[in-house]
Every structure is written in structure tokens, then in C-alpha cells.
Write an enzyme that holds these catalytic residues in place. Structure first.
Site, mmCIF file in Angstrom:
data_model
loop_
_atom_site.group_PDB
_atom_site.id
_atom_site.type_symbol
_atom_site.label_atom_id
_atom_site.label_comp_id
_atom_site.label_asym_id
_atom_site.label_seq_id
_atom_site.Cartn_x
_atom_site.Cartn_y
_atom_site.Cartn_z
ATOM 1 N N CYS A 165 8.342 -6.038 15.109
ATOM 2 C CA CYS A 165 7.976 -5.265 16.466
ATOM 3 C C CYS A 165 6.833 -5.661 16.869
ATOM 4 C CB CYS A 165 8.130 -3.633 15.880
ATOM 5 S SG CYS A 165 9.787 -3.015 15.169
ATOM 6 N N CYS A 204 3.237 -3.909 15.585
ATOM 7 C CA CYS A 204 3.296 -3.394 14.292
ATOM 8 C C CYS A 204 2.699 -4.481 13.428
ATOM 9 C CB CYS A 204 4.685 -3.239 13.626
ATOM 10 S SG CYS A 204 4.671 -3.005 11.766
ATOM 11 N N CYS A 220 7.742 -7.696 6.736
ATOM 12 C CA CYS A 220 8.899 -7.043 7.457
ATOM 13 C C CYS A 220 9.467 -8.263 8.448
ATOM 14 C CB CYS A 220 8.801 -5.853 8.338
ATOM 15 S SG CYS A 220 10.228 -5.339 9.248
ATOM 16 N N GLU A 257 0.764 -0.946 -0.130
ATOM 17 C CA GLU A 257 0.079 -0.064 -0.043
ATOM 18 C C GLU A 257 0.687 1.262 0.018
ATOM 19 O OE1 GLU A 257 -4.093 -0.787 2.198
ATOM 20 O OE2 GLU A 257 -2.419 -1.078 3.487
ATOM 21 N N CYS A 314 3.275 8.120 1.617
ATOM 22 C CA CYS A 314 3.779 7.166 2.362
ATOM 23 C C CYS A 314 4.091 5.958 1.775
ATOM 24 C CB CYS A 314 2.825 7.093 3.694
ATOM 25 S SG CYS A 314 3.567 5.983 4.822
ATOM 26 N N CYS A 321 -0.496 4.973 9.387
ATOM 27 C CA CYS A 321 0.899 4.337 9.227
ATOM 28 C C CYS A 321 0.921 3.241 10.302
ATOM 29 C CB CYS A 321 1.974 5.214 9.356
ATOM 30 S SG CYS A 321 2.473 6.310 7.832
#
Ligand code: SAH
Ligand code: SF4
Length: 380
Positions: free
Chosen positions: A115, A118, A111, A91, A104, A352
Site C-alpha cells: 500500500c 504504509c 508485507c 513490534e 496491536c 499503527c
């Protein structure tokens, strides 16, 4: 197609053309066609000879991610869900403000850094985006924001503003899905294109890389392409940061602060932006704020407090507005400029850190055949 011309910055394109026996200056012409005129059609590049166009068409092409979904939120925030093949969705989000339009941009599918808070991290790592897929997000945004389709977004005036917000991309933040510094070479090449006067011509101050703190790559970014820097801190001490941002076990806070200090002399701005996600009862006490003030004592910086964006089964809650205000006041009283990020595009889940909610996770991927259907299902 053997080569995607969007994978090249000026240097790469020059090399490619020279190897084909062409003059180096053709690279500038090609960049302008692709990135300034927004052309994806080699045949239409009228100041290139017919022979060169034919040769290019034979050896190369211009291929962009496919737009699967395009949404405008009530506040004018616009979000695109893009297919990058093999059942992978990424996105990008455009955030209009009075004085700037910020895109963004994502750098990876998933990833690896995991984290705790997230949703991209929760989905695991799938693959790095290519240069074409990274710069393609900017290419598509420019194209679509300039189109008639965007007209319907124009009536949306954010609260308290009396003029139409910017509807062009003036700023880029690498704060979408993924850790940009873990996809270093492709991100740097895409940054070159963002900065190149023959491509997007953005100033270094208006292009920001956000990182959870991959220190060796941070040092290389300083040498190769120093743009504005945001560092995701999220905790004021190693014990807590080890839990929230596991890469901290490898690159602890004292070393991260030293890397930030090393970065600053090369940076286009004279401060680092520290991002700090506000997690209820986890990292949001007055004591945490005081500890944070001591931690960043030697680093010229600003703070951006991000109210946590919840997602299913995250295990975290957003700090209350009052807690965030008190936390901010502690930082401000210590002389640290601190902003609280306004949550934008809530009605389209565009905030975000919430972007990966739209991509199917790894376990489902192995089970499924049709990619786009899966991506679409996940976005309902
Ligand atoms: N990987 C990079 C950039 C992408 S994330 C990084 O971590 O910096 C962009 C920002 O959103 C980071 O500060 C990240 O910590 C934050 N973020 C991630 N998940 C979030 C969530 N659920 N709510 C609020 N912010 C989040
Ligand atoms: Fe990766 Fe950034 Fe999410 Fe951490 S916060 S898992 S580094 S995208």
C-alpha cells in the site's frame, strides 16, 4: 528443540500429545500452564508427571521472541521491539484506555501488498510469523504488563481521564505489521488460542482482524474463526483505491462490499469497521466523503478515520484537523458512526502503520551480517 509448544492450539496440542501416547486432557493442562500461568518452563509444570515432563522436554520446548526494546510513551502506550531471529524485528504495541487495554499484534515481517502510504508495505515482504511468534506477542505483553516494570507507566493519565487506564490486555487487534489474512493458517491458530478458555479466553468481539481485503481469505475467516472485522478502505472508488491499495486491482470495491455483507451474519458484531487513512489532498475531500457514503450504503458499518502517520520519503501528508472534521461530519450526517483515531504514543513512534519504520529493509538485510545490531540501529 524439535517442536515449539506455542505453535499449537488446543487441537494441535491434543494431536501432538496423543501421538506421544498421552491422554488428550493433558492439552488443557499444558495450555493453562503456558498461556494462563505464563510459564515457559516445562520442568515447573507440577501437575504433569515427571515422566511426561521429561518426555516433553526431550521432544519439545517453549520458545518466545526475544525482547530487544521496551518503551513506554508519555501517554502510557507501551511498545516492544521483538527479535524473531535472522535479523528480523517485529513490534507490538499496548494501548491503555480507561475501559480496555488493546494490544496491536503483528502477523508478518514486512508485507507484500505494498500500500502506497504504509511503511511496512514499503519494505517488501520477508516472511510470515509462526503461531508462536504471533501468540508470543500476547504472552510477552501479559507477562510484562503484570510485572513491576510496568508500575512506572501507571502515573500516565490520558487527557480528560480521571481514573487509571487498564493495564491488562483485554482486546487484541491484528493491526501491526503485515496482512493477517495473507498468513491465514498461522493467524487462525493464534486466534483460536486468543479465544480458548484454557488459554486467553478473550471474546470474539474483543479480537479484531484488520485486512486490506483479501476476499477469498475473508470468506474462509468467516467459516473458520469469525472475529470482529476491520477493513482498510482508504478510497471511495476503484481508480483511487487501485493506486493506494494495489490489491484492489485483484479484489475491487464492489466485490469487497459483497464480501463484507457475507461476513456480517457470522460476525460477533453487527457492523464492519472501515478504516480510512486521511491523506492530505488525496482522499480527503467532501466529494470523496459523499462517494464513500454511497459506496457503503448496503453495509452496516462504522468508520475509523486514521490521521496519516508520516514517515521519511512517504510522499504523503496528513490531512489537517479541520479537513478531517469536515470529512467526519459528512459521514455522520449520513448516519454513519465515525471516530477519528487519536494518535497515540507519538513520542515512541508507536502509531499503527508506523511500525515497520523500525525494521531494516530488504536491501539492507542482504548487506548486513549482524541482525540485532541492525534492528537496533534502525530504531534510534
Ligand atoms: N494489513 C492490514 C493490517 C495492518 S495495517 C491492513 O492493511 O488492514 C493497520 C492499519 O493501519 C490499516 O488500516 C492500514 O491501512 C493503516 N496504515 C498503514 N500505514 C499507515 C500510515 N502511515 N498512517 C496511518 N495508517 C496507516
Ligand atoms: Fe500491508 Fe496493511 Fe501495510 Fe497494506 S496497509 S502494505 S496490507 S500492512
Amino acid at each position: 528443540m524439535t517442536v515449539n509448544l506455542l505453535d499449537y492450539d488446543r487441537e494441535g496440542l491434543t494431536r501432538f500429545l496423543t501421538e506421544m501416547g498421552e491422554k488428550p486432557f493433558r492439552a488443557k493442562q499444558l495450555l493453562k500452564w503456558m498461556h494462563q500461568s505464563g510459564s515457559a518452563d516445562i520442568a515447573a509444570m507440577s501437575d504433569l508427571s515427571k515422566a511426561l515432563r521429561d518426555k516433553l522436554a526431550k521432544h519439545a520446548g517453549i520458545e518466545l521472541p526475544r525482547v530487544l526494546r521496551d518503551h513506554v510513551a508519555a501517554d502510557g502506550t507501551r511498545k516492544w521491539l521483538l527479535s524473531v531471529g535472522d535479523n528480523n524485528g517485529i513490534e507490538s504495541v499496548f494501548i491503555p484506555e480507561a475501559d480496555r487495554g488493546t494490544l496491536c499484534v503483528s502477523s508478518q515481517v514486512g508485507c507484500a501488498l505494498a500500500c502506497a502510504f504504509c511503511s511496512t508495505g514499503k519494505q517488501g515482504f520477508n516472511r510470515n510469523l509462526t503461531v508462536a511468534e504471533i501468540i508470543g506477542q500476547l504472552w510477552l505483553a501479559n507477562r510484562m504488563l503484570g510485572s513491576d516494570d510496568d508500575a512506572h507507566a501507571l502515573h500516565a493519565l490520558p487527557p480528560g481521564q480521571d481514573r487509571q487506564p487498564e493495564r491488562r490486555v483485554t482486546n487484541v487487534v491484528m493491526m501491526g505489521m503485515g496482512e493477517p489474512l495473507a498468513n491465514f493458517e498461522n493467524v487462525v491458530t493464534a486466534l483460536h488460542l486468543m479465544l480458548d478458555d484454557h488459554a486467553y479466553g478473550l471474546s470474539r468481539r474483543r479480537v479484531t482482524v484488520s485486512t486490506s481485503g483479501l476476499i477469498p481469505a475473508l470468506d474462509r475467516l468467516r467459516e473458520r474463526c469469525p472475529v470482529a472485522l476491520a477493513v482498510s478502505l482508504h478510497a471511495p472508488n476503484d481508480a483511487l483505491r487501485d493506486e493506494l491499495v494495489p490489491i484492489n486491482k485483484k479484489y475491487p470495491l464492489s466485490e469487497l462490499m459483497a464480501a463484507c455483507r457475507r461476513y456480517l451474519p457470522a460476525a460477533p458484531r453487527d457492523f464492519i469497521t472501515f478504516e480510512y487513512v486521511m491523506l492530505d489532498g488525496v482522499n480527503d475531500s467532501i466529494a470523496h466523503a459523499a462517494e464513500l457514503v454511497a459506496l457503503v450504503r448496503d453495509v452496516p458499518c462504522k468508520f475509523n478515520l486514521i490521521p496519516f502517520n508520516p514517515f521519511p520519503n512517504s510522499g504523503f501528508k496528513r490531512s489537517s484537523a479541520e479537513t478531517i472534521r469536515i470529512f467526519r461530519d459528512v459521514l455522520m450526517q449520513a448516519g454513519l458512526v465515525t471516530t477519528v483515531r487519536r494518535t497515540r504514543g507519538d513520542d515512541i513512534a508507536a502509531a499503527c502503520g508506523q511500525l515497520a519504520g523500525q525494521v531494516r529493509d530488504k536491501t539492507r538485510r542482504t548487506m548486513s551480517g549482524c541482525a540485532d545490531r541492525n534492528v537496533m540501529e534502525a530504531t534510534r
